[in-house]
Scaffold this active site. Structure first.
Site, PDB file in Angstrom:
ATOM      1  N   ASP A   1      -4.161  -3.195   5.273  1.00 58.95           N
ATOM      2  CA  ASP A   1      -3.878  -4.133   4.280  1.00 58.95           C
ATOM      3  C   ASP A   1      -4.849  -5.307   4.419  1.00 58.95           C
ATOM      4  O   ASP A   1      -5.570  -6.050   3.601  1.00 58.95           O
ATOM      5  CB  ASP A   1      -2.452  -4.739   4.389  1.00 58.95           C
ATOM      6  CG  ASP A   1      -1.432  -3.969   3.772  1.00 58.95           C
ATOM      7  OD1 ASP A   1      -1.893  -2.941   3.103  1.00 58.95           O
ATOM      8  OD2 ASP A   1      -0.254  -4.284   3.972  1.00 58.95           O
TER       9      ASP A   1
ATOM     10  N   ASP B   1      -6.323   2.204  -2.610  1.00 57.62           N
ATOM     11  CA  ASP B   1      -7.670   1.606  -2.472  1.00 57.62           C
ATOM     12  C   ASP B   1      -8.727   1.549  -3.506  1.00 57.62           C
ATOM     13  O   ASP B   1      -9.845   1.614  -3.458  1.00 57.62           O
ATOM     14  CB  ASP B   1      -8.551   2.215  -1.151  1.00 57.62           C
ATOM     15  CG  ASP B   1      -8.598   4.007  -1.389  1.00 57.62           C
ATOM     16  OD1 ASP B   1      -7.824   4.457  -2.217  1.00 57.62           O
ATOM     17  OD2 ASP B   1      -9.616   4.523  -0.701  1.00 57.62           O
TER      18      ASP B   1
ATOM     19  N   ASP C   1     -13.902   2.991  -5.430  1.00 57.25           N
ATOM     20  CA  ASP C   1     -13.088   3.422  -4.290  1.00 57.25           C
ATOM     21  C   ASP C   1     -13.815   3.423  -3.192  1.00 57.25           C
ATOM     22  O   ASP C   1     -14.845   3.759  -2.796  1.00 57.25           O
ATOM     23  CB  ASP C   1     -12.910   5.044  -4.857  1.00 57.25           C
ATOM     24  CG  ASP C   1     -11.761   5.740  -3.932  1.00 57.25           C
ATOM     25  OD1 ASP C   1     -10.510   5.794  -4.017  1.00 57.25           O
ATOM     26  OD2 ASP C   1     -11.986   6.240  -2.661  1.00 57.25           O
TER      27      ASP C   1
ATOM     28  N   HIS D   1      -0.981   0.530   9.137  1.00 57.82           N
ATOM     29  CA  HIS D   1      -0.964  -0.028   7.807  1.00 57.82           C
ATOM     30  C   HIS D   1      -1.433  -1.363   7.657  1.00 57.82           C
ATOM     31  O   HIS D   1      -1.645  -2.035   6.735  1.00 57.82           O
ATOM     32  CB  HIS D   1       0.410   0.180   7.291  1.00 57.82           C
ATOM     33  CG  HIS D   1       1.313  -0.793   7.155  1.00 57.82           C
ATOM     34  ND1 HIS D   1       2.183  -0.878   8.762  1.00 57.82           N
ATOM     35  CD2 HIS D   1       2.090  -1.704   6.812  1.00 57.82           C
ATOM     36  CE1 HIS D   1       2.869  -1.524   8.855  1.00 57.82           C
ATOM     37  NE2 HIS D   1       2.913  -2.185   7.686  1.00 57.82           N
TER      38      HIS D   1
ATOM     39  N   ASN E   1      -6.952   3.854   7.953  1.00 56.56           N
ATOM     40  CA  ASN E   1      -5.587   3.720   7.836  1.00 56.56           C
ATOM     41  C   ASN E   1      -5.028   4.224   9.081  1.00 56.56           C
ATOM     42  O   ASN E   1      -4.018   3.474   9.431  1.00 56.56           O
ATOM     43  CB  ASN E   1      -5.149   3.717   6.528  1.00 56.56           C
ATOM     44  CG  ASN E   1      -3.832   2.547   6.227  1.00 56.56           C
ATOM     45  OD1 ASN E   1      -4.014   1.503   6.398  1.00 56.56           O
ATOM     46  ND2 ASN E   1      -3.141   3.153   5.268  1.00 56.56           N
TER      47      ASN E   1
END
Length: 338
Positions: A227, A253, A210, A223, A218
């Site tokens: 990404d 994530d 994680d 976003h 983010n």
């Protein structure tokens, strides 16, 4: 043409977009329609490119070659970068005299005067923009802005439908952002690897990873850059996993790695190798600013008695939770409760 007739035409065009053969055809139809609707000499469509983290012209219509040769721009830079970063349209009657214009000489050479740029907004955020260009002194009107904005919202919905269809077809194998195995394919592969390990009396480990602080990144960078970070993180996994390891994205994530022929010491060694690689990598933020990130890892061994893939992964997830609870940037190996 009356407004009702124009609206009917926009909706009809948007409905037709989903029958085209792939995104390239969809994009071509979008730019041609954008130019027609706004009575512009040219139009272009910019989208965010994950590998480079830049906005690139994906398709143009009626534009000079020099205009098409524009270098990619970062989010927030130039007119296109500004529109995608803010999610708001931009128009000017004299693009060459506009402070946001990155290359006024190119605009003059192409004879471009007026410009209208609208964002392609999705529920998740802005993914690109559509720009219309005029060579005359006629500025774009509020009516042009309304029409192109309305068309952009319909066009992006059609493009999203096409993208979702492709993702559904690829769901069994590949995550659309990172190119790693998706959740379902990963679980199938894990079950197969566990069977192989039992057959050959070998050990096998699973890592659950994680990203620490991803939500904060983010929220700060948007976003699209989020990404991009996930895409780059997948690249770190590919480079630092062993050739026989199998990385995948479980969602959000969260990432997973199947580590065949790996005991407790090997699982710890691999987990620390990956954690150090992530901590040493400089991910990109806005304006190419470096961004440091760490990860937390949980690991579980098949030899500890997991009956199937779901149970083994659940144990690795529990170990990951322990790593997060104890302060993040840690490695935890699952152990049965005493």
């Amino acid at each position: 043409m009356h407004d009702d007739a124009i609206l009917d035409r926009i909706f009809m065009i948007a409905e037709r977009l989903i029958v085209f053969d792939g995104l390239d055809d969809v994009f071509e139809h979008i730019v041609k329609t954008a130019a027609t609707l706004t009575r512009a000499e040219a139009a272009s469509l910019c989208v965010f490119d994950l590998p480079s983290g830049m906005l690139k012209i994906a398709k143009a219509h009626g534009a000079d070659d020099a205009l098409l040769a524009q270098v990619p721009v970062r989010l927030g830079e130039g007119i296109a970068g500004h529109v995608v970063r803010t999610g708001r349209p931009f128009t000017t009657a004299d693009v060459a005299g506009e402070p946001l214009c990155e290359n006024p000489q190119l605009a003059r050479a192409a004879g471009i005067r007026a410009l209208l740029c609208v964002p392609m907004n999705t529920r998740a955020g802005t993914i690109g923009c559509i720009t219309a260009y005029r060579k005359g002194e006629d500025a774009f009107s509020e009516h042009d802005l309304l029409l192109l904005s309305l068309f952009a919202s319909e066009a992006v919905e059609a493009a999203e439908k096409e993208r979702l269809l492709r993702e559904l077809k690829a769901l069994a194998t590949q995550d659309s952002v990172t190119g790693l195995l998706g959740k379902r394919a990963f679980m199938e592969r894990l079950a197969a690897e566990m069977q192989r390990a039992r057959r050959h009396a070998q050990e096998l480990a699973v890592l659950f990873i994680d990203l620490d602080g991803f939500k904060r990144y983010n929220d700060a960078h948007g976003h699209l850059m989020g990404d991009k970070l996930l895409y780059d993180f997948a690249g770190v996994l590919r480079r630092h996993c062993r050739t026989f390891d199998v990385p995948g994205r479980f969602g959000g994530d969260e990432f997973v790695v199947i580590a065949p022929q790996t005991d407790a010491d090997g699982a710890r060694a691999l987990a620390w190798k990956l954690a150090r690689a992530v901590a040493g990598h400089r991910f990109r933020g806005h304006a190419d600013a470096d961004y440091a990130l760490t990860c937390s890892v949980g690991a579980a061994l098949m030899g500890d008695g997991a009956s199937d893939a779901a149970e083994l992964l659940s144990r690795a997830d529990a170990a990951l939770y322990a790593s997060k609870r104890e302060g993040k940037n840690r490695i935890t190996l699952w152990r049965a409760a005493a």
